[in-house]
Design an enzyme around this catalytic site. Structure first.
Site, PDB file in Angstrom:
ATOM      1  N   GLU A 137       0.781  -1.273  -0.045  1.00 20.01           N
ATOM      2  CA  GLU A 137       0.082  -0.060  -0.079  1.00 20.01           C
ATOM      3  C   GLU A 137       0.875   1.214  -0.140  1.00 20.01           C
ATOM      4  O   GLU A 137       1.694   1.432   0.895  1.00 20.01           O
ATOM      5  CB  GLU A 137      -1.074   0.022   1.335  1.00 20.01           C
ATOM      6  N   LEU A 166      -6.129  -1.800  -0.983  1.00 18.76           N
ATOM      7  CA  LEU A 166      -5.889  -1.855   0.583  1.00 18.76           C
ATOM      8  C   LEU A 166      -6.340  -3.319   1.020  1.00 18.76           C
ATOM      9  O   LEU A 166      -7.512  -3.487   1.592  1.00 18.76           O
ATOM     10  CB  LEU A 166      -6.625  -0.797   1.122  1.00 18.76           C
ATOM     11  N   SER A 167      -5.694  -4.291   0.666  1.00 19.27           N
ATOM     12  CA  SER A 167      -6.040  -5.644   1.358  1.00 19.27           C
ATOM     13  C   SER A 167      -4.948  -6.365   1.593  1.00 19.27           C
ATOM     14  O   SER A 167      -3.925  -6.917   0.559  1.00 19.27           O
ATOM     15  CB  SER A 167      -6.986  -6.495   0.127  1.00 19.27           C
ATOM     16  N   GLU A 168      -4.545  -6.869   2.634  1.00 18.89           N
ATOM     17  CA  GLU A 168      -3.232  -7.361   3.111  1.00 18.89           C
ATOM     18  C   GLU A 168      -3.388  -8.867   2.656  1.00 18.89           C
ATOM     19  O   GLU A 168      -2.544  -9.329   2.338  1.00 18.89           O
ATOM     20  CB  GLU A 168      -2.943  -7.418   4.579  1.00 18.89           C
ATOM     21  N   GLN A 170       2.069  -2.239   5.871  1.00 16.97           N
ATOM     22  CA  GLN A 170       2.268  -0.681   6.308  1.00 16.97           C
ATOM     23  C   GLN A 170       2.523  -0.703   7.951  1.00 16.97           C
ATOM     24  O   GLN A 170       3.722  -0.099   7.932  1.00 16.97           O
ATOM     25  CB  GLN A 170       1.143   0.060   6.111  1.00 16.97           C
ATOM     26  N   PHE A 171       2.090  -1.627   8.525  1.00 19.62           N
ATOM     27  CA  PHE A 171       2.324  -1.787   9.933  1.00 19.62           C
ATOM     28  C   PHE A 171       2.074  -3.047  10.579  1.00 19.62           C
ATOM     29  O   PHE A 171       1.174  -3.580   9.982  1.00 19.62           O
ATOM     30  CB  PHE A 171       1.709  -0.796  10.926  1.00 19.62           C
ATOM     31  N   TYR A 175      -1.240  -4.618  10.899  1.00 22.94           N
ATOM     32  CA  TYR A 175      -2.109  -4.548   9.612  1.00 22.94           C
ATOM     33  C   TYR A 175      -1.618  -5.982   8.674  1.00 22.94           C
ATOM     34  O   TYR A 175      -2.224  -6.212   7.945  1.00 22.94           O
ATOM     35  CB  TYR A 175      -1.948  -3.293   8.714  1.00 22.94           C
ATOM     36  N   PRO A 224      -5.168  -9.256   8.861  1.00 22.22           N
ATOM     37  CA  PRO A 224      -5.934  -9.710   7.725  1.00 22.22           C
ATOM     38  C   PRO A 224      -5.254 -10.623   6.860  1.00 22.22           C
ATOM     39  O   PRO A 224      -6.005 -11.264   6.275  1.00 22.22           O
ATOM     40  CB  PRO A 224      -6.544  -8.269   7.051  1.00 22.22           C
ATOM     41  N   HIS A 281      -0.164   1.020  15.523  1.00 23.18           N
ATOM     42  CA  HIS A 281       0.987   1.267  14.659  1.00 23.18           C
ATOM     43  C   HIS A 281       2.522   0.438  15.543  1.00 23.18           C
ATOM     44  O   HIS A 281       3.453   0.903  14.897  1.00 23.18           O
ATOM     45  CB  HIS A 281       1.129   2.797  14.407  1.00 23.18           C
TER      46      HIS A 281
END
Ligand SMILES: Cc1ncc(C[n+]2csc(CCOP(=O)(O)OP(=O)(O)O)c2C)c(N)n1
Length: 718
Positions: free
Chosen positions: A422, A451-453, A475-476, A479, A482, A522
């Site tokens: 992302e 936006l889909s891990e 990203q973190f 996340y 998922p 985060h």
């Protein structure tokens, strides 16, 4: 690879007449109907064997040899018609537990098809996985990506394969990939899963060469289709997806199935983009072996499905138009003979060898071991050899710059490397680690994702299987949640396919506390989960030089790697180090002794290494500081040798105290260094509290330099 199935070449009936001269309703000469009938009959015969519905024929369930049976009864004709269209070298299917007919049509041998449910050695899992969870490697024809038990998890790896087709054909100019497609098979209940929607988003936004084949038998296990999508018709509901070609029809009707499937396959092969076809099929059996359908299906409903059995319809479609009564009978006899022979051969296979059960969790070091399908080949990796000696004439760089330079170099020397996640492309990542890379290497190699891990990791898995080296960014750390299913299935892939498939990917993942900031979203570390998962390597570098070496090792490894980038190191100069050079590698499982000492061993990793060094400085030369650098594998020998020398050990980490990785180290020391210890092993960690936002709260939960120094002193005194 153990066995590469050789597709059978059955004799086929000669099509009578061209498409134009064909009578309405006559079998379409484009298809090899005799083979289609043979494969469908084999599938039905295998279900018979496994379900013992025919008392006069060979059967196994009364002996309880097939512990997990999922019948394809009712689904088989449309599936083998589809399979007959999936015939190019780089076509791939991604399928589920009811897809055995599809695999038979792609070349799965009958013996493997029955030996695997029996749990016998060889086959697609060497007795490790249930028989219906199959895979099909094939260097010269279509493959089937390893299935997983989780409904919906088959979708995103197929989208990854489809995107890889575009990359191989378009960017790498490998012409034999042109026109290849990915096809994913799923039941109608699977359209409610995250994986379905994630893959649909990818396929329709990127115009991927991907076909979604939804086999709608009206039931999940017992739940009806209108619970999975409003009105129970996913094809109808997707009509507003302008970039999706949609077909909808009766999968029990061979002619209609053939027509709709061919339309969809042709559309996708021609490069127009993705397609979805929903075919309704009867479910002619219970959901699975243990299910008796009582309570959720009436006798009338069962009878209505039985009346839609596609096999008699197939026979009526072909006899006498294409085959005589005698030819059909002889086909049935062929099938009976071949299935019986395969069953005898499968039964004669030995049980799997218990001594081998631990093999293939990771790739074997043995150069003579067979190569799995997926990832860079051994020869490709060998060409990318590196050195463990750093150069000493480079400048000091910050952690983020070190990662960026490593990615840049690997992108330059290895065309199979792709970097995505992302905001990774145009922006250069929210941590700016990939800044400038898209400009330099183009959108095909460094790109933003939806936006889909689950989509990011599943896509990476499909790409890795196609031979690419995907480097993803989550990203973190939090996340990655998922994507848990895809991460877990990626980690077990080599083991559960007995080394037939592997998906070596790199997952870059910033996490942990930042400079004066934290919060539950985060700042999670929780690295122990990945050490606990099967098949993953886990790197947690504490400085720029190690980051370079470990990331490069990961990108050349046959195993998947979690590469943890600590936020505080990304945000401060704590992790700065001299750039060790473009060929520098750090092997996994090799700790770094940062400071020698004789009184106490201090074991740590990640950002807390810096607090530990500061604390150690306060105690003169008594503290030996070990930076583990990787926790899977971890350098037991280094830690043990140090503790044998010092007789004391303190472990410091940021993850929770309870069941944190320190507990594993402490348990190892309790067993293997007990007689050398002069004091209990101490652990300093976050006391099972989520990361808080306000700096005073953050300070209150993180191990501080003072706390570490104090506990070191205590340990030294005892
Ligand atoms: C993620 C996940 N949740 C639940 C299950 C249990 N389960 C197995 S099959 C199934 C129903 C799936 O139905 P459908 O997708 O329509 O396929 P069908 O069995 O009808 O062919 C369920 C709930 C599972 N395997 N995976």
């Amino acid at each position: 690879m153990t066995t590469v199935p050789v597709p059978r070449q059955p004799r086929d009936a000669q099509p009578r007449g061209s498409a134009k001269s064909r009578k309405p309703g006559a079998p379409n000469p484009r298809f090899k109907w005799r083979k289609i009938a043979y494969d469908a009959l084999v599938s039905r015969a295998l279900d018979d064997v496994e379900e013992a519905t025919n008392k006069n024929k060979a059967s196994v369930p009364r002996e309880h040899l097939v512990l997990y049976q999922f019948s394809a009864r009712g689904h088989e004709v449309a599936q083998v018609i589809l399979g007959s269209l999936i015939d190019r070298k780089h076509d791939a299917g991604s399928a589920y537990y009811r897809s055995r007919p599809f695999l038979l049509s792609l070349g799965l041998g009958i013996e493997d098809a029955i030996a695997s449910p029996l749990g016998r050695s060889g086959g697609f899992s060497d007795g490790r996985d249930i028989g219906v969870v199959c895979n099909l490697p094939n260097r010269d024809g279509p493959i089937v990506i390893p299935m997983s038990g989780d409904v919906g998890s088959q979708y995103t790896p197929c989208a990854g394969w489809a995107q890889a087709i575009q990359y191989h054909a378009g960017t790498l100019k490998e012409s034999d990939w042109t026109g290849a497609i990915g096809v994913v098979l799923g039941g109608e209940a699977s359209v409610a899963t995250n994986g379905f929607w994630s893959a649909l988003t990818m396929a329709t936004t990127l115009q991927l060469p991907m076909l979604f084949y939804v086999e709608d038998n009206g039931l999940g296990i017992s739940v009806r289709s209108d619970m999975q999508t409003p009105g129970a018709d996913i094809a109808k509901n997707l009509a507003s997806f302008g970039t999706l070609f949609i077909r909808n029809g009766d999968g029990s009707d061979p002619a209609e199935s053939a027509r709709l499937l061919a339309e969809c396959v042709d559309y996708v092969r021609a490069g127009h983009g993705p397609a979805l076809v929903r075919l309704t099929v009867p479910r002619l059996s219970s959901h699975s072996g243990p299910d008796n359908q009582r309570g959720y299906r009436t006798d009338d409903e069962i009878a209505a499905d039985l009346a839609r059995d596609p096999l008699p319809k197939l026979r009526a479609h072909l006899v006498p138009a294409l085959l005589s009564e005698d030819e059909w009978r002889s086909l049935e006899q062929d099938v009976e003979r071949d299935v019986q022979a395969a069953l005898d051969a499968a039964r004669a296979r030995p049980n799997p060898d218990p001594a081998s059960v631990a093999r293939w969790i990771y790739a074997d070091d043995d150069a003579n071991s067979p190569e799995a399908f997926g990832g860079l080949s051994r020869a490709e990796r060998a060409k990318l050899d590196g050195t463990e000696s750093p150069v000493d004439d480079e400048k000091v760089v910050r952690f983020a710059e070190a990662v960026r330079r490593t990615l840049r170099h690997e992108l330059a020397v290895n065309p199979k490397v792709l970097v995505f996640g992302e905001d990774v492309g145009r922006k250069g990542g929210v941590h700016l680690v990939t800044e400038g890379l898209q400009k330099q290497f183009g959108n095909e190699r460094v790109f933003d994702t939806s936006l889909s891990e689950e989509g990011i990791i599943g896509r990476a898995v499909g790409m890795a299987i196609s031979g690419l080296m995907p480097v993803t960014e989550i990203q973190f750390r939090k996340y990655a949640d998922p994507a848990t299913e895809q991460l877990n299935n990626c980690g077990t892939m080599r083991w559960r396919t007995a080394n037939r498939f592997a998906a070596p990917i790199v997952v870059r993942m910033p996490g942990g506390f930042g400079k004066d900031v934290g919060d539950p979203w985060h700042s999670l570390s929780d690295e122990v989960r990945f050490a606990h998962a099967y098949g993953w390597q886990v790197a947690i570098p504490s400085n720029a030089a190690d980051a370079v070496g470990l990331l490069r090792s990961a990108m050349r490894s046959p195993n998947p790697t979690i590469f943890f980038e600590h936020r505080s190191l990304l945000m401060t100069s704590d992790g700065s180090a001299r750039y060790p050079g473009d060929d520098y590698v750090v092997p996994f499982g090799k700790a770094s002794v940062l400071r020698e000492g004789s009184g106490v061993t201090l074991v740590t990793w990640g950002a807390l290494v810096h607090r530990c060094l500061e604390a150690a400085d306060r105690l003169g030369d008594q503290v030996e500081v070990i930076d583990l650098r990787t926790i899977a594998p971890w350098d037991r020998a280094c830690v043990l040798a140090s503790v044998v020398k010092t007789g004391h050990c303190v472990i410091v980490h940021e993850d929770n105290l309870t069941a944190g990785f320190g507990a594993e180290i402490a348990a190892t020391l309790a067993k293997e260094a007990f007689w050398y210890l002069d004091a209990p092993v101490d652990r300093i960690a976050v006391n099972d509290i989520p990361m808080p936002y306000h700096p005073v709260l953050l300070d209150a939960v993180l191990p501080s330099v003072e706390q570490i120094a104090q506990r070191l002193e205590q340990t030294l005194r005892s």
